[in-house]
Each structure stands twice: as structure tokens, then as C-alpha cells.
Write a protein that holds these residues in place. Structure first.
Motif, PDB file in Angstrom:
ATOM      1  N   SER A   1       0.694  -1.243   0.056  1.00 15.22           N
ATOM      2  CA  SER A   1       0.081   0.081   0.005  1.00 15.22           C
ATOM      3  C   SER A   1       0.774   1.151  -0.168  1.00 15.22           C
ATOM      4  O   SER A   1       0.738   2.245  -0.750  1.00 15.22           O
TER       5      SER A   1
ATOM      6  N   GLN B   1       0.890   4.084  -2.959  1.00 17.33           N
ATOM      7  CA  GLN B   1       0.730   5.563  -2.401  1.00 17.33           C
ATOM      8  C   GLN B   1       1.946   6.327  -2.845  1.00 17.33           C
ATOM      9  O   GLN B   1       1.647   7.528  -3.306  1.00 17.33           O
TER      10      GLN B   1
ATOM     11  N   LEU C   1       1.568   7.330  -6.464  1.00 15.25           N
ATOM     12  CA  LEU C   1       0.254   8.209  -6.618  1.00 15.25           C
ATOM     13  C   LEU C   1       0.751   9.559  -6.107  1.00 15.25           C
ATOM     14  O   LEU C   1       0.250  10.556  -6.768  1.00 15.25           O
TER      15      LEU C   1
ATOM     16  N   GLN D   1      -9.781  17.078 -10.736  1.00 12.65           N
ATOM     17  CA  GLN D   1     -10.277  15.569 -10.568  1.00 12.65           C
ATOM     18  C   GLN D   1     -11.502  15.150 -11.086  1.00 12.65           C
ATOM     19  O   GLN D   1     -11.730  13.979 -10.996  1.00 12.65           O
TER      20      GLN D   1
ATOM     21  N   ILE E   1     -15.524   5.648 -14.537  1.00 15.29           N
ATOM     22  CA  ILE E   1     -14.896   4.987 -13.025  1.00 15.29           C
ATOM     23  C   ILE E   1     -13.447   5.293 -13.100  1.00 15.29           C
ATOM     24  O   ILE E   1     -12.648   4.712 -13.800  1.00 15.29           O
ATOM     25  N   PRO E   2     -13.086   5.700 -11.671  1.00 15.22           N
ATOM     26  CA  PRO E   2     -11.702   6.135 -11.522  1.00 15.22           C
ATOM     27  C   PRO E   2     -10.973   4.928 -11.252  1.00 15.22           C
ATOM     28  O   PRO E   2     -11.468   3.818 -10.883  1.00 15.22           O
ATOM     29  N   ALA E   3      -9.775   4.939 -11.525  1.00 16.56           N
ATOM     30  CA  ALA E   3      -8.886   3.862 -11.262  1.00 16.56           C
ATOM     31  C   ALA E   3      -8.678   3.235  -9.942  1.00 16.56           C
ATOM     32  O   ALA E   3      -8.853   4.335  -8.885  1.00 16.56           O
ATOM     33  N   ASN E   4      -8.851   2.336  -9.478  1.00 20.62           N
ATOM     34  CA  ASN E   4      -8.709   1.799  -8.163  1.00 20.62           C
ATOM     35  C   ASN E   4      -7.509   0.514  -7.983  1.00 20.62           C
ATOM     36  O   ASN E   4      -7.896  -0.384  -7.866  1.00 20.62           O
ATOM     37  N   PRO E   5      -6.323   1.139  -8.015  1.00 21.73           N
ATOM     38  CA  PRO E   5      -5.447  -0.009  -8.358  1.00 21.73           C
ATOM     39  C   PRO E   5      -5.118  -0.892  -6.926  1.00 21.73           C
ATOM     40  O   PRO E   5      -5.207  -0.516  -6.061  1.00 21.73           O
ATOM     41  N   ASP E   6      -5.024  -2.128  -7.292  1.00 26.78           N
ATOM     42  CA  ASP E   6      -4.583  -2.836  -6.319  1.00 26.78           C
ATOM     43  C   ASP E   6      -3.251  -3.078  -5.910  1.00 26.78           C
ATOM     44  O   ASP E   6      -2.486  -3.349  -6.772  1.00 26.78           O
TER      45      ASP E   6
ATOM     46  N   TYR F   1      -3.178  -0.855 -14.515  1.00 29.65           N
ATOM     47  CA  TYR F   1      -3.565  -0.795 -13.004  1.00 29.65           C
ATOM     48  C   TYR F   1      -4.010   0.631 -12.709  1.00 29.65           C
ATOM     49  O   TYR F   1      -4.770   0.953 -11.727  1.00 29.65           O
TER      50      TYR F   1
ATOM     51  N   ASP G   1      -8.421   4.728 -16.066  1.00 25.69           N
ATOM     52  CA  ASP G   1      -9.614   4.658 -15.643  1.00 25.69           C
ATOM     53  C   ASP G   1     -10.616   3.946 -16.682  1.00 25.69           C
ATOM     54  O   ASP G   1     -10.067   3.795 -17.677  1.00 25.69           O
TER      55      ASP G   1
END
Lengths: 309, 222
Positions: free
Chosen positions: A31, A35, A38, B164, B184-189, B212, B215
Motif C-alpha cells: 500500500s 501511495q 500516486l 479531479q 470509473i476512476p482507477a482503483n489500483p490493487d 492498473y 480509468d
């Protein structure tokens, strides 16, 4: 001498414990790693936009924002993958002459050299020789190759040095008391090794920094670009020195844990230095082998050919 | 002797652990970006025929390209734009135009891109093209999903947004049937990102990482 087996068990136990800890903490590391990516992308965008819009309103607040973003970008950019940190960590972890102080100034010097290389590159190629920005970015590829070659040579030299150290006769046969080591000649050599690390790592600028300087120049804000890059280097230095200090702490911890004054210690130090040299050399070779044949400035358009100087 | 080896071994392990592990946890971040808009093309029979796309390059890379074009005369400039457009078209053909699209579970395949253009808009370089679907499909009652991403994540590609929030032009539908759109925004794992990052060796080559962070555009038709 103390019995060795319990110590061995303790050490293995500690390593096993660390491994288990790492296994259970892995999701947190993952994570954190995500982060960081990002944050990096956020800061990268913010920095690009801050410089693009700089000329519009260059008051104190704009400067403060720009410097803040540059610093943050440097901190997190250094938290990404890169061979420089691996070389520094490998050197510090494997050379028992390096101290926390070495770790600190090595990190700061290599980060600063990296920033200055980008500034010099842009000054010479774009301002001096009139190249376009993308050509200057393309030239980073060649500087990078030079950096990888220098890393390989440095590793080789460290190996040779370690072998020399191992070949020095140990006086263990005669003496049981204090050992009068002759490692002074090696210590004297250490600033050269450190300089080698700094130069081989620092000579490779970030292509992003070159693009930033090129763009700043085109916007008529070269000074802003230079200041941003230097502040960025400072941020990078902080992250790198944290990692470097960690290497030194870990090595010192290992030394305290298992080593009692012993004539063999120097021998072990020599072997370790040899391993470190080999790791650095292999790193250099694998980087040379893995890098593509083309300078990369964008996956969409190839880089224009460099101009003959 | 055992102790000697134990020391050597442990330090060896430490050196290796210290120099390798921290770097395998880390992934590279993008060095540039593209803001894109998609116009979904639906013909009079309600069939999906293609995705019209407009890619806007980031300010720094745009500046660098425009700098080179500014060195040229008007005619040469037009020609240079066309040549760069050809090159982008050529490079993207191999990558399927960085586009993955599905109707339901069915992945769509694309035909050759024949309509494309590179131009300057407000200090930005824009690449616009129409990506045709090789076999048009009826959109009535169907859901189209797509992702557009640069696989190595050297460039970040997202629907054009302001603060955003995707702008209205980021995803539009052109056709006779009524459809609802959603981005749908990305939601990386974190786990997958790290696995993808570990495949890469150095900063610039992490194949598959871009996926990953992409979007997803969704078009739901009646």
C-alpha cells in the motif's frame, strides 16, 4: 572463545523473525509503495503546471509553492526504483570503513551531482550548442550508459581492492593481543572509492529534470527551472541518505552482534568488500545489458537523432 | 570456523537483502501524461462502429515538440506535423492504440486507423484519430467498457478532467440511441501493482503497470 552455535541460532532466529515480519507487513509495504507512486504522479503534474504557469504570477507565494512541490517531488522521486541507491547501499553495507557520516555526505553529494549534471547538460547542449529539448533528453541515454559502465568499473575496482586486502598476510599466527593492522593504506584509498560511487551514480541525470529545464528555458524561466532542480536534489538527498544510514546501521548492528575483536575480522571485512564489489559490478553489467538500444523520450514518437558536435 | 562462516554468511545475506529488497517494493511513476476524450460512434442502425479519440499531450512535452516545429517554415511545419502523426500512428498500431474495449465479456478488435491528425491547440499538441471496430456490434441494451492506457506507465493516460472531475467532453456518445455514460476512476490493487513493478528492471520499462492506473469508460445503451 564463546561457543558459536547458540550465536548462530540466535542470528538465524533473528533473520527468520525479520522474514516473518516482512511477510506479515507486506500488504502495508504494498500500500505504501502504491501511495508513493500516486503522490509522485500528483507532484509531477503539480510541478509541470506550476512551472508552466509561473510567468503569470511570480510572487512570493508562487515561489513558495514551486519550491515546496520541487522538494516533495525530489523526496518521492528518490523513493522510486533507481540504480543509484542500490550502488550506494551495496557499497555502504559491504565496506566496514564507511560510517554514518560517509553515508550522509555520499547521499547528498551524489544527489547534488545528479541535479548539476542535468543543469550542465542543458546549458551546454541547448543553450550552448542549440540542440532542441528532445535531443538533450535523448543524450541522457548516452550519459546513462556511461554511468552504468562506470558502475561496472567501480565494482571491478572494489573487487581488486578487496582481493589485495585478503592477500595481505594476517598476523594471527603470532599474536593473540591487539592486532596492528596495516589497513591504513586502504583507508587512504577510501575517499577514492567514495568519489567513484558519487560520480558513477551522480553522472546520470533524470530525463525528467532535463525536460523540466528545457521547458523552463522555452518558457523564459530557466532560473526557475534551475532552482527547482536544485531543490529537487535536496529532497532526493534526504530520501537517499535515510536509506544509506539504514545500510550503515544494519552493518554496524551485525558487527556488534557477532564480531569480537579477532584477527580474522579483517579477513571477513575483505570477503564482504569483495561481495559488495561483485554485487556492484553485476548491477552495472545487468543495467548495461538490460537497457534498450534507443534513447527513450516518449513511447509515441522516437527521439530525433542527436546532432554531431 | 563455524563462527567465521556464520559471520560471513550473515553479512552476505544482509548486504544482499539491503541492496535488493527495498527496490522491488517500488514502482516507477509516469514521466508525462495524456488527457484524452472519447466520442463513441454509433451508426443509424444502432451499431457501434468506432471510438473517436482526442489525445492531448502534457504542457512540457507539447512545448518540446512545438519548439522543434517552430523552427520550420509554414509548409515544412504542416509536413512535419503529418510525419509525426504517421509515426505515432505506426507506433500505436503495434500497441492496439493503447485501447482495450469490451461489450459484456466480449473483447473488441479494431480495424486499421485511417483517419488521424496531429495538431496544435492552445499550446498543446493533440493527436486525434478514429479507431474503427473491425466488426460493428449492436449497442441496443448493451454495455460498452473501455480502458485506454500506456502499458509501461511512462505516460499516464486519463479522461480529461478539471479538478479531479472528468469534463463533459471526456466521454460522449454520437448516435441515434440513448445511452448513459460513466467514468470509473482507477482503483489500483497494491498487490498487482507491486507484481507488475517487479517485472521491470529499471525506471523506464515496467510493462503492464499502466493498466492498473487506467480509468474505465462505461456506456450503457437502451
Amino acid at each position: 572463545m564463546p561457543i558459536t552455535l547458540p550465536r548462530l541460532v540466535l542470528v538465524l532466529g533473528a533473520l527468520g523473525f525479520l522474514g516473518l515480519g516482512a511477510y506479515f507487513l507486506q500488504p502495508s509495504f504494498q500500500s505504501l509503495s502504491l501511495q508513493i507512486v500516486l503522490w509522485q504522479r500528483e507532484l509531477h503534474r503539480a510541478l509541470t503546471l506550476a512551472i508552466t504557469e509561473f510567468s503569470a504570477l511570480s510572487d512570493t507565494a508562487t515561489w513558495a509553492t514551486l519550491l515546496g512541490i520541487s522538494f516533495g517531488y525530489g523526496v518521492f522521486h528518490a523513493a522510486g526504483p533507481g540504480h543509484g541507491k542500490a550502488v550506494i547501499a551495496a557499497y555502504l553495507a559491504s565496506h566496514d570503513s564507511s560510517s554514518k557520516r560517509t553515508a550522509l555526505w555520499m547521499s547528498f553529494a551524489s544527489s547534488l551531482v545528479q541535479g548539476i549534471t542535468a543543469i550542465i547538460l542543458v546549458s551546454i547542449l541547448i543553450i550552448g550548442l542549440g540542440w532542441v529539448t528532445r535531443q538533450a533528453m535523448g543524450s541522457v541515454y548516452w550519459v546513462e550508459q556511461a554511468s552504468f559502465a562506470m558502475v561496472t568499473l567501480l565494482g571491478g575496482w572494489l573487487c581488486v581492492r578487496a582481493i589485495k586486502r585478503l592477500r595481505q598476510p594476517t598476523d594471527s599466527a603470532h599474536c593473540c593481543g591487539g592486532h596492528h593492522s596495516s589497513i591504513n593504506s586502504i583507508k587512504a584509498n577510501d575517499w577514492r572509492a567514495a568519489l567513484g560511487v558519487i560520480l558513477s551514480v551522480g553522472v546520470r541525470p533524470c530525463s525528467g529534470a532535463v525536460l523540466l529545464l528545457g521547458a523552463a528555458l522555452l518558457l523564459g524561466e530557466f532560473v526557475v527551472g534551475v532552482v527547482a532542480v536544485l531543490v529537487m536534489s535536496l529532497g532526493t538527498a534526504i530520501t537517499v541518505s535515510a536509506l544509506a544510514l539504514l545500510s550503515v546501521y544494519a552493518r554496524e548492528w551485525a558487527e556488534r552482534w557477532a564480531i569480537t575483536p579477532n584477527p580474522r575480522q579483517r579477513q571477513i571485512g575483505g570477503w564482504l568488500a569483495l561481495i559488495g564489489g561483485l554485487v556492484i559490478m553485476l548491477l552495472g553489467i545487468s543495467l548495461l545489458a538490460a537497457s534498450g538500444g534507443q534513447p527513450m523520450t516518449s513511447p509515441l514518437i522516437s527521439t530525433p537523432p542527436l546532432r554531431p558536435i | 570456523m563455524i563462527r567465521w562462516y556464520a559471520n560471513g554468511m550473515k553479512r552476505f545475506l544482509l548486504a544482499i537483502i539491503l541492496t535488493t529488497t527495498p527496490f522491488t517494493w517500488l514502482a516507477a511513476h509516469p514521466h508525462g501524461w495524456i488527457d484524452f476524450r472519447v466520442n463513441v460512434l454509433i451508426d443509424n442502425d444502432g451499431q457501434l462502429t468506432g471510438l473517436e479519440q482526442r489525445w492531448q499531450m502534457d504542457p512540457f512535452y507539447s512545448l518540446a515538440l512545438l519548439e522543434e516545429l517552430a523552427l520550420l517554415g509554414a509548409d515544412e511545419r504542416t509536413e512535419a506535423f503529418a510525419m509525426m502523426a504517421d509515426e505515432i500512428q505506426h507506433n500505436l498500431t503495434a500497441e492496439q492504440y493503447n485501447t482495450d474495449a469490451w461489450i459484456g465479456e466480449q473483447a473488441l478488435s479494431f480495424g486499421p486507423v485511417e483517419v488521424y491528425e496531429l495538431r496544435e491547440e492552445n499550446q498543446h499538441v493533440v493527436f486525434a484519430f478514429t479507431l474503427p471496430i473491425s466488426e460493428p456490434v449492436s449497442m441496443a441494451g448493451q454495455v460498452l467498457k473501455y480502458q485506454i492506457f500506456e502499458p509501461t506507465y511512462f505516460l499516464e493516460m486519463l479522461h480529461e478532467a478539471k479538478r479531479q472531475e472528468p469534463i463533459a467532453e471526456a466521454l460522449t456518445v454520437q448516435g441515434p440511441i440513448s445511452c448513459e455514460t460513466r467514468i470509473i476512476p482507477a482503483n489500483p490493487d497494491p498487490k498487482l501493482v507491486m507484481e507488475a513493478a517487479q517485472l521491470g528492471i529499471d525506471e523506464e520499462g515496467e510493462h503492464g503497470l499502466g493498466r492498473y492506473f487506467a480509468d474505465t469508460g462505461e456506456v450503457r445503451c437502451q
